[in-house]
Write a protein that holds these residues in place. Structure first.
Motif, PDB file in Angstrom:
ATOM      1  N   SER A  25      45.104  38.707 -75.726  1.00  0.00           N
ATOM      2  CA  SER A  25      44.879  39.800 -74.770  1.00  0.00           C
ATOM      3  C   SER A  25      46.142  40.580 -74.481  1.00  0.00           C
ATOM      4  O   SER A  25      46.087  41.777 -74.185  1.00  0.00           O
ATOM      5  CB  SER A  25      44.324  39.234 -73.459  1.00  0.00           C
ATOM      6  OG  SER A  25      43.008  38.793 -73.635  1.00  0.00           O
ATOM      7  N   VAL A 158      46.199  27.145 -71.603  1.00  0.00           N
ATOM      8  CA  VAL A 158      45.367  26.255 -72.406  1.00  0.00           C
ATOM      9  C   VAL A 158      44.448  27.090 -73.299  1.00  0.00           C
ATOM     10  O   VAL A 158      44.141  28.232 -72.983  1.00  0.00           O
ATOM     11  CB  VAL A 158      44.517  25.313 -71.514  1.00  0.00           C
ATOM     12  CG1 VAL A 158      45.423  24.489 -70.608  1.00  0.00           C
ATOM     13  CG2 VAL A 158      43.506  26.082 -70.695  1.00  0.00           C
ATOM     14  N   GLY A 160      41.420  28.903 -74.768  1.00  0.00           N
ATOM     15  CA  GLY A 160      40.219  29.415 -74.111  1.00  0.00           C
ATOM     16  C   GLY A 160      39.040  29.451 -75.072  1.00  0.00           C
ATOM     17  O   GLY A 160      39.139  28.981 -76.204  1.00  0.00           O
ATOM     18  N   PRO A 161      37.910  30.019 -74.623  1.00  0.00           N
ATOM     19  CA  PRO A 161      36.693  30.008 -75.427  1.00  0.00           C
ATOM     20  C   PRO A 161      36.829  30.715 -76.769  1.00  0.00           C
ATOM     21  O   PRO A 161      36.123  30.362 -77.716  1.00  0.00           O
ATOM     22  CB  PRO A 161      35.665  30.719 -74.542  1.00  0.00           C
ATOM     23  CG  PRO A 161      36.417  31.328 -73.426  1.00  0.00           C
ATOM     24  CD  PRO A 161      37.696  30.589 -73.287  1.00  0.00           C
TER      25      PRO A 161
ATOM     26  N   ASP B 116      42.258  40.514 -70.915  1.00  0.00           N
ATOM     27  CA  ASP B 116      41.147  39.568 -70.730  1.00  0.00           C
ATOM     28  C   ASP B 116      39.917  40.293 -70.188  1.00  0.00           C
ATOM     29  O   ASP B 116      38.791  40.005 -70.571  1.00  0.00           O
ATOM     30  CB  ASP B 116      41.540  38.462 -69.746  1.00  0.00           C
ATOM     31  CG  ASP B 116      42.415  37.385 -70.383  1.00  0.00           C
ATOM     32  OD1 ASP B 116      42.591  37.404 -71.627  1.00  0.00           O
ATOM     33  OD2 ASP B 116      42.924  36.524 -69.646  1.00  0.00           O
ATOM     34  N   ARG B 117      40.158  41.232 -69.291  1.00  0.00           N
ATOM     35  CA  ARG B 117      39.030  41.911 -68.657  1.00  0.00           C
ATOM     36  C   ARG B 117      38.382  42.934 -69.580  1.00  0.00           C
ATOM     37  O   ARG B 117      37.161  43.053 -69.607  1.00  0.00           O
ATOM     38  CB  ARG B 117      39.503  42.596 -67.371  1.00  0.00           C
ATOM     39  CG  ARG B 117      38.427  43.419 -66.715  1.00  0.00           C
ATOM     40  CD  ARG B 117      38.426  43.369 -65.193  1.00  0.00           C
ATOM     41  NE  ARG B 117      39.709  43.013 -64.608  1.00  0.00           N
ATOM     42  CZ  ARG B 117      39.935  42.968 -63.302  1.00  0.00           C
ATOM     43  NH1 ARG B 117      38.964  43.266 -62.449  1.00  0.00           N
ATOM     44  NH2 ARG B 117      41.115  42.630 -62.848  1.00  0.00           N
ATOM     45  N   TYR B 118      39.199  43.682 -70.326  1.00  0.00           N
ATOM     46  CA  TYR B 118      38.653  44.835 -71.042  1.00  0.00           C
ATOM     47  C   TYR B 118      38.635  44.701 -72.554  1.00  0.00           C
ATOM     48  O   TYR B 118      38.001  45.494 -73.226  1.00  0.00           O
ATOM     49  CB  TYR B 118      39.433  46.102 -70.656  1.00  0.00           C
ATOM     50  CG  TYR B 118      39.197  46.504 -69.233  1.00  0.00           C
ATOM     51  CD1 TYR B 118      37.972  47.048 -68.849  1.00  0.00           C
ATOM     52  CD2 TYR B 118      40.168  46.309 -68.259  1.00  0.00           C
ATOM     53  CE1 TYR B 118      37.729  47.414 -67.532  1.00  0.00           C
ATOM     54  CE2 TYR B 118      39.941  46.670 -66.940  1.00  0.00           C
ATOM     55  CZ  TYR B 118      38.725  47.226 -66.582  1.00  0.00           C
ATOM     56  OH  TYR B 118      38.496  47.572 -65.285  1.00  0.00           O
ATOM     57  N   ARG B 119      39.369  43.740 -73.088  1.00  0.00           N
ATOM     58  CA  ARG B 119      39.483  43.722 -74.544  1.00  0.00           C
ATOM     59  C   ARG B 119      39.326  42.326 -75.132  1.00  0.00           C
ATOM     60  O   ARG B 119      39.708  42.084 -76.274  1.00  0.00           O
ATOM     61  CB  ARG B 119      40.819  44.334 -74.984  1.00  0.00           C
ATOM     62  CG  ARG B 119      40.984  45.713 -74.388  1.00  0.00           C
ATOM     63  CD  ARG B 119      42.038  46.602 -74.967  1.00  0.00           C
ATOM     64  NE  ARG B 119      42.262  46.555 -76.377  1.00  0.00           N
ATOM     65  CZ  ARG B 119      41.771  47.429 -77.244  1.00  0.00           C
ATOM     66  NH1 ARG B 119      40.981  48.384 -76.851  1.00  0.00           N
ATOM     67  NH2 ARG B 119      42.084  47.334 -78.517  1.00  0.00           N
ATOM     68  N   ALA B 120      38.760  41.407 -74.368  1.00  0.00           N
ATOM     69  CA  ALA B 120      38.573  40.060 -74.893  1.00  0.00           C
ATOM     70  C   ALA B 120      37.391  40.027 -75.861  1.00  0.00           C
ATOM     71  O   ALA B 120      36.539  40.917 -75.857  1.00  0.00           O
ATOM     72  CB  ALA B 120      38.351  39.071 -73.760  1.00  0.00           C
ATOM     73  N   ASP B 121      37.350  38.997 -76.691  1.00  0.00           N
ATOM     74  CA  ASP B 121      36.182  38.747 -77.523  1.00  0.00           C
ATOM     75  C   ASP B 121      34.963  38.492 -76.633  1.00  0.00           C
ATOM     76  O   ASP B 121      35.117  38.133 -75.463  1.00  0.00           O
ATOM     77  CB  ASP B 121      36.427  37.496 -78.383  1.00  0.00           C
ATOM     78  CG  ASP B 121      37.403  37.774 -79.526  1.00  0.00           C
ATOM     79  OD1 ASP B 121      37.714  38.950 -79.755  1.00  0.00           O
ATOM     80  OD2 ASP B 121      37.841  36.817 -80.164  1.00  0.00           O
ATOM     81  N   GLU B 123      33.047  36.027 -76.444  1.00  0.00           N
ATOM     82  CA  GLU B 123      32.982  34.683 -75.845  1.00  0.00           C
ATOM     83  C   GLU B 123      34.070  34.437 -74.807  1.00  0.00           C
ATOM     84  O   GLU B 123      34.012  33.442 -74.087  1.00  0.00           O
ATOM     85  CB  GLU B 123      32.983  33.607 -76.939  1.00  0.00           C
ATOM     86  CG  GLU B 123      34.219  33.559 -77.807  1.00  0.00           C
ATOM     87  CD  GLU B 123      34.155  34.414 -79.063  1.00  0.00           C
ATOM     88  OE1 GLU B 123      33.553  35.505 -79.028  1.00  0.00           O
ATOM     89  OE2 GLU B 123      34.730  33.990 -80.077  1.00  0.00           O
ATOM     90  N   GLY B 124      35.020  35.327 -74.709  1.00  0.00           N
ATOM     91  CA  GLY B 124      36.042  35.183 -73.670  1.00  0.00           C
ATOM     92  C   GLY B 124      37.443  35.274 -74.234  1.00  0.00           C
ATOM     93  O   GLY B 124      37.633  35.660 -75.380  1.00  0.00           O
ATOM     94  N   PRO B 125      38.429  34.926 -73.400  1.00  0.00           N
ATOM     95  CA  PRO B 125      39.829  35.004 -73.821  1.00  0.00           C
ATOM     96  C   PRO B 125      40.207  33.895 -74.797  1.00  0.00           C
ATOM     97  O   PRO B 125      39.544  32.855 -74.880  1.00  0.00           O
ATOM     98  CB  PRO B 125      40.608  34.825 -72.516  1.00  0.00           C
ATOM     99  CG  PRO B 125      39.617  34.960 -71.410  1.00  0.00           C
ATOM    100  CD  PRO B 125      38.304  34.582 -71.973  1.00  0.00           C
ATOM    101  N   ALA B 126      41.290  34.127 -75.532  1.00  0.00           N
ATOM    102  CA  ALA B 126      41.810  33.118 -76.452  1.00  0.00           C
ATOM    103  C   ALA B 126      42.612  32.051 -75.715  1.00  0.00           C
ATOM    104  O   ALA B 126      42.715  30.914 -76.169  1.00  0.00           O
ATOM    105  CB  ALA B 126      42.684  33.787 -77.516  1.00  0.00           C
ATOM    106  N   VAL B 127      43.173  32.443 -74.605  1.00  0.00           N
ATOM    107  CA  VAL B 127      44.019  31.525 -73.830  1.00  0.00           C
ATOM    108  C   VAL B 127      43.669  31.686 -72.360  1.00  0.00           C
ATOM    109  O   VAL B 127      43.416  32.796 -71.890  1.00  0.00           O
ATOM    110  CB  VAL B 127      45.515  31.855 -74.062  1.00  0.00           C
ATOM    111  CG1 VAL B 127      46.406  31.029 -73.153  1.00  0.00           C
ATOM    112  CG2 VAL B 127      45.902  31.640 -75.528  1.00  0.00           C
ATOM    113  N   LEU B 128      43.618  30.567 -71.665  1.00  0.00           N
ATOM    114  CA  LEU B 128      43.374  30.600 -70.226  1.00  0.00           C
ATOM    115  C   LEU B 128      44.628  30.147 -69.498  1.00  0.00           C
ATOM    116  O   LEU B 128      45.377  29.304 -70.001  1.00  0.00           O
ATOM    117  CB  LEU B 128      42.226  29.655 -69.869  1.00  0.00           C
ATOM    118  CG  LEU B 128      40.876  29.964 -70.516  1.00  0.00           C
ATOM    119  CD1 LEU B 128      39.870  28.859 -70.195  1.00  0.00           C
ATOM    120  CD2 LEU B 128      40.360  31.314 -70.045  1.00  0.00           C
TER     121      LEU B 128
END
Lengths: 169, 169
Positions: A25, A158, A160-161, B116-121, B123-128
DNA sequence: CGCTTGGGTTTATTTTTAGATACTCAGCCT
DNA sequence: AGGCTGAGTATCTAAAAATAAACCCAAGCG
């Protein structure tokens, strides 16, 4: 074993070093706002400018780049065009920030705050940000969802999905 | 009359458009972290990398650029070099973040959060990012010194102590 | 009609960045 | 001594981005 190493244990690949970073991101945000002038244009919008000539005058940026950046910001939904009309002139376009653009403010304030701390003139910053209602200085801070203030050292990253490993070779 | 226009009333210059922007903290921060690769290197430091080879492998960035960026980050005091020693090998340099580098985390988290909000895949972010102590998701928010949460619209930008007008060339 | 103004576009030049090798260098290992 | 390894340098070419300056165009005005 941490949250990264438990993802893939038996492949000889390292999840930190062999992960796929193409869906990061941070990188994706930088693809949009990482070009020269883009954040400075947003800064000026934030400080009150809205017209092509305003940006050109205050930034001193080449017109073709300015036009390209504005077009991109509009395409991305960060700015929107409206029209204004000066009495005695025809209607012309102006650029206003959208909610998606407003959501960039924390990132830009993070840059501002760091520059204020480490690279300001001896007498202080050129611009101050304050809370309109109470006048107090405004800055950006890290908190968790439960509302606790968080030190940078206490952030754990960590997978993420959408975490993926880079395809081998 | 707002906080800008009361600065200079009688010169025919507009404080918003004719101010000197050379001491802008945002621009000064971007001079350092605005080059390609720089923020991505910091991202990897933040995710746990520290060695030249780590950065090269995960970023896929040319070695000469990587060396130049690392040198600059060390010169600026954002990273520092230490040494590590793998058993059976000689000591080699590694790069660790300094307090000045840690202070960039809010800016980088701002970029992460927007992506994370506007350009994530889908299924969600790659990293949390989560709070090590309570596990809750961490993000960056704007507050005033009195601790009130502040909406971006409620931030007022006013000339600061180093505010200057551009010299009329 | 011709002039002015704001908001662009076009084109040409210069500067950066990317990418790919190839080379160096210091120390550990046999 | 000779080979290996990680961390760089050095050099070159190609591609992309930035800059500079000239040009265009629509509406309003005199």
């Amino acid at each position: 074993m941490d949250a990264w190493t438990e993802v893939l244990e038996d492949t000889g690949m390292d999840p930190r070093l062999d992960r796929d970073t193409s869906n990061c991101s941070i990188a994706r945000t930088l693809e949009i706002v990482g070009e020269k002038w883009t954040i400075l244009i947003l800064r000026e919008v934030w400080y009150g400018s809205s017209r092509f000539g305003d940006f050109e005058r205050v930034l001193g940026c080449p017109r073709n780049l300015l036009a390209a950046r504005l077009r991109m910001l509009v395409e991305e939904g960060i700015l929107a065009t409206e029209t204004y009309k000066e009495p005695g002139s025809r209607s012309r376009p102006k650029y206003v920030i959208t909610p998606k653009g407003v959501d960039l403010v924390p990132a830009v304030m993070g840059l501002l705050q760091w520059g204020d701390r480490y690279r300001a003139d001896p007498e202080g910053p050129a611009v101050l940000t304050r809370h309109r209602e109470c006048g107090a200085h405004v800055d950006v801070e890290i908190r968790c969802e439960r509302g606790h203030p968080v030190q940078a050292e206490d952030i754990e990253s960590v997978p993420g999905p959408a975490f993926r490993m880079r395809s081998p070779e």
